[in-house]
Design a protein around this motif. Structure first.
Motif, PDB file in Angstrom:
ATOM      1  N   ASN A 125       0.810  -1.215   0.000  1.00  0.00           N
ATOM      2  CA  ASN A 125       0.000   0.000   0.000  1.00  0.00           C
ATOM      3  C   ASN A 125       0.847   1.272   0.000  1.00  0.00           C
ATOM      4  O   ASN A 125       0.304   2.377  -0.073  1.00  0.00           O
ATOM      5  CB  ASN A 125      -0.897   0.018   1.245  1.00  0.00           C
ATOM      6  N   TYR A 126       2.155   1.095   0.083  1.00  0.00           N
ATOM      7  CA  TYR A 126       3.080   2.235   0.191  1.00  0.00           C
ATOM      8  C   TYR A 126       4.337   1.891  -0.613  1.00  0.00           C
ATOM      9  O   TYR A 126       5.402   1.655  -0.040  1.00  0.00           O
ATOM     10  CB  TYR A 126       3.423   2.457   1.666  1.00  0.00           C
ATOM     11  N   PRO A 127       4.236   1.867  -1.941  1.00  0.00           N
ATOM     12  CA  PRO A 127       5.337   1.401  -2.804  1.00  0.00           C
ATOM     13  C   PRO A 127       6.655   2.139  -2.609  1.00  0.00           C
ATOM     14  O   PRO A 127       7.718   1.584  -2.892  1.00  0.00           O
ATOM     15  CB  PRO A 127       4.787   1.628  -4.220  1.00  0.00           C
ATOM     16  N   ASP A 128       6.608   3.373  -2.118  1.00  0.00           N
ATOM     17  CA  ASP A 128       7.843   4.134  -1.903  1.00  0.00           C
ATOM     18  C   ASP A 128       8.776   3.453  -0.910  1.00  0.00           C
ATOM     19  O   ASP A 128       9.978   3.758  -0.870  1.00  0.00           O
ATOM     20  CB  ASP A 128       7.532   5.546  -1.400  1.00  0.00           C
ATOM     21  N   ILE A 143       8.493  12.846  10.218  1.00  0.00           N
ATOM     22  CA  ILE A 143       7.074  13.151  10.367  1.00  0.00           C
ATOM     23  C   ILE A 143       6.259  12.691   9.169  1.00  0.00           C
ATOM     24  O   ILE A 143       5.115  12.230   9.305  1.00  0.00           O
ATOM     25  CB  ILE A 143       6.876  14.668  10.614  1.00  0.00           C
ATOM     26  N   ASN A 144       6.838  12.772   7.978  1.00  0.00           N
ATOM     27  CA  ASN A 144       6.106  12.361   6.780  1.00  0.00           C
ATOM     28  C   ASN A 144       5.976  10.837   6.691  1.00  0.00           C
ATOM     29  O   ASN A 144       4.961  10.318   6.228  1.00  0.00           O
ATOM     30  CB  ASN A 144       6.789  12.912   5.529  1.00  0.00           C
ATOM     31  N   LEU A 145       7.013  10.126   7.133  1.00  0.00           N
ATOM     32  CA  LEU A 145       6.948   8.676   7.145  1.00  0.00           C
ATOM     33  C   LEU A 145       5.902   8.205   8.154  1.00  0.00           C
ATOM     34  O   LEU A 145       5.128   7.274   7.880  1.00  0.00           O
ATOM     35  CB  LEU A 145       8.319   8.092   7.487  1.00  0.00           C
ATOM     36  N   LYS A 146       5.862   8.855   9.313  1.00  0.00           N
ATOM     37  CA  LYS A 146       4.832   8.528  10.315  1.00  0.00           C
ATOM     38  C   LYS A 146       3.436   8.706   9.730  1.00  0.00           C
ATOM     39  O   LYS A 146       2.569   7.845   9.875  1.00  0.00           O
ATOM     40  CB  LYS A 146       4.984   9.409  11.554  1.00  0.00           C
ATOM     41  N   ALA A 147       3.226   9.856   9.083  1.00  0.00           N
ATOM     42  CA  ALA A 147       1.901  10.154   8.518  1.00  0.00           C
ATOM     43  C   ALA A 147       1.548   9.195   7.399  1.00  0.00           C
ATOM     44  O   ALA A 147       0.406   8.745   7.285  1.00  0.00           O
ATOM     45  CB  ALA A 147       1.869  11.589   8.020  1.00  0.00           C
ATOM     46  N   GLY A 148       2.537   8.869   6.573  1.00  0.00           N
ATOM     47  CA  GLY A 148       2.285   7.974   5.454  1.00  0.00           C
ATOM     48  C   GLY A 148       1.903   6.571   5.894  1.00  0.00           C
ATOM     49  O   GLY A 148       0.987   5.960   5.332  1.00  0.00           O
ATOM     50  N   ALA A 150       0.679   5.777   8.934  1.00  0.00           N
ATOM     51  CA  ALA A 150      -0.578   5.872   9.675  1.00  0.00           C
ATOM     52  C   ALA A 150      -1.781   5.824   8.736  1.00  0.00           C
ATOM     53  O   ALA A 150      -2.805   5.204   9.058  1.00  0.00           O
ATOM     54  CB  ALA A 150      -0.608   7.155  10.495  1.00  0.00           C
ATOM     55  N   ALA A 151      -1.652   6.445   7.581  1.00  0.00           N
ATOM     56  CA  ALA A 151      -2.753   6.481   6.620  1.00  0.00           C
ATOM     57  C   ALA A 151      -3.010   5.128   5.972  1.00  0.00           C
ATOM     58  O   ALA A 151      -4.057   4.916   5.361  1.00  0.00           O
ATOM     59  CB  ALA A 151      -2.457   7.515   5.538  1.00  0.00           C
ATOM     60  N   ARG A 152      -2.069   4.199   6.135  1.00  0.00           N
ATOM     61  CA  ARG A 152      -2.182   2.907   5.462  1.00  0.00           C
ATOM     62  C   ARG A 152      -2.317   1.720   6.422  1.00  0.00           C
ATOM     63  O   ARG A 152      -2.337   0.579   5.986  1.00  0.00           O
ATOM     64  CB  ARG A 152      -0.951   2.707   4.565  1.00  0.00           C
ATOM     65  N   VAL A 153      -2.390   1.992   7.722  1.00  0.00           N
ATOM     66  CA  VAL A 153      -2.474   0.905   8.699  1.00  0.00           C
ATOM     67  C   VAL A 153      -3.735   0.076   8.506  1.00  0.00           C
ATOM     68  O   VAL A 153      -3.704  -1.161   8.542  1.00  0.00           O
ATOM     69  CB  VAL A 153      -2.417   1.461  10.141  1.00  0.00           C
ATOM     70  N   GLU A 154      -4.869   0.735   8.314  1.00  0.00           N
ATOM     71  CA  GLU A 154      -6.142   0.020   8.187  1.00  0.00           C
ATOM     72  C   GLU A 154      -6.094  -1.001   7.056  1.00  0.00           C
ATOM     73  O   GLU A 154      -6.447  -2.178   7.246  1.00  0.00           O
ATOM     74  CB  GLU A 154      -7.276   1.014   7.942  1.00  0.00           C
TER      75      GLU A 154
END
Length: 290
Positions: A125-128, A143-148, A150-154
């Motif tokens: 879900n996070y190809p980067d 901070i951006n890695l945390k946010a990225g 978090a948005a894909r945990v579900e």
């Protein structure tokens, strides 16, 4: 003898974990009996006293409903039991949301669910993240890695069959007992490439996940220093490393929080670092001992 022992165990458990939900639902008693076999759930309800009881096992997603009668009618002689009637789940699951809200208000701790996934569950879900070797320090300090993440945990939970199975059972149990609006703490531990970990928690209002500040741990369980997570004086103690990756992360993390570093270095063999607080100067010092 075995029966008597079981009843004594049930009495002890009832005394320790019977939690009353207040007056939200006419004296209904909500009891946490996580990990209990069925006979123990029944006996726990019995020794909680007269009235209706909802006994739940959060680990297995099981809810049992009982009505207990007889304790207050007359003294029960040794070897006798009050009447225990098992009910089907009451109609109208939404009414249980009120019970759970009261349970939360009285005790401050709603039902909690935790699960664990691996960073490889997130990568689709996070190809980067492909091609990167990630550690807890990488997540905690970006901070951006945390946010990225978090948005894909579900979505990442569904990629982990074991985690999803547990989550489904727990969700069904909460829905059956308390209704869909019950406050539930959902924490997901994310295991990184080097064995270190961080945690994300679900906001019960927005249903989105957020990074839990201060949750980062090295693979050996030691705390990863994190800017703003704790007062610097709390990072006193000894750190032991057998990994050069974790050691490099430690030095970088301590530098981030403003610690004074001495004898920096170390290799893949065991390295011991001692950190101590100088209250007069207001400084944290870390020195490699080995």
């Amino acid at each position: 003898m075995e029966r008597a022992f079981r009843l004594l165990v049930a009495m002890a458990i009832s005394a320790c974990c019977a939690l009353y939900a207040g007056d939200a639902r006419a004296d209904w008693n909500v009891i946490d009996c996580t990990g209990c076999p069925e006979w123990q759930m029944r006996d726990t309800a019995m020794y909680a006293g007269d009235g209706p009881h909802a006994v739940f096992d959060a680990a297995n997603g099981v809810v049992k409903y009982y009505q207990v009668n007889g304790w207050n009618d007359s003294p029960i002689e040794f070897g006798q039991e009050p009447e225990v009637i098992e009910w089907a789940p009451p109609p109208g699951a939404s009414q249980w949301a009120g019970v759970m809200r009261e349970y939360y208000q009285v005790y401050g701790t709603p039902l909690a669910m935790s699960s664990e996934i691996h960073i490889n569950d997130v990568r689709p879900n996070y190809p980067d993240l492909y091609g990167q070797t990630l550690t807890a320090y990488d997540v905690a300090s970006d901070i951006n890695l945390k946010a990225g993440i978090a948005a894909r945990v579900e979505n990442s939970l569904t990629a982990n069959a074991a985690a999803q199975s547990v989550l489904n059972r727990f969700t069904d149990m909460v829905q059956n007992l308390f209704g869909g609006n019950a406050p539930v703490n959902m924490t997901v531990k994310l295991r990184l490439d080097d064995g270190s970990s961080v945690e994300f928690k679900k906001d019960s209002v927005s249903s989105s996940y957020y990074y839990v500040r201060g949750s980062a741990r090295f693979s050996n369980g030691s705390v990863v220093p994190e800017l703003g997570a704790r007062d610097k004086s709390e990072y006193t103690g000894q750190w032991v490393f057998n990994s050069s990756v974790s050691l490099d992360d430690f030095w970088a993390a301590m530098n981030d929080i403003g610690a004074t570093l001495h004898n920096v270095g170390g290799g893949s063999e065991m390295t011991i670092i001692v950190c101590y607080w100088r209250p007069t100067e207001g400084e944290l010092h870390c020195t490699r001992q080995l």
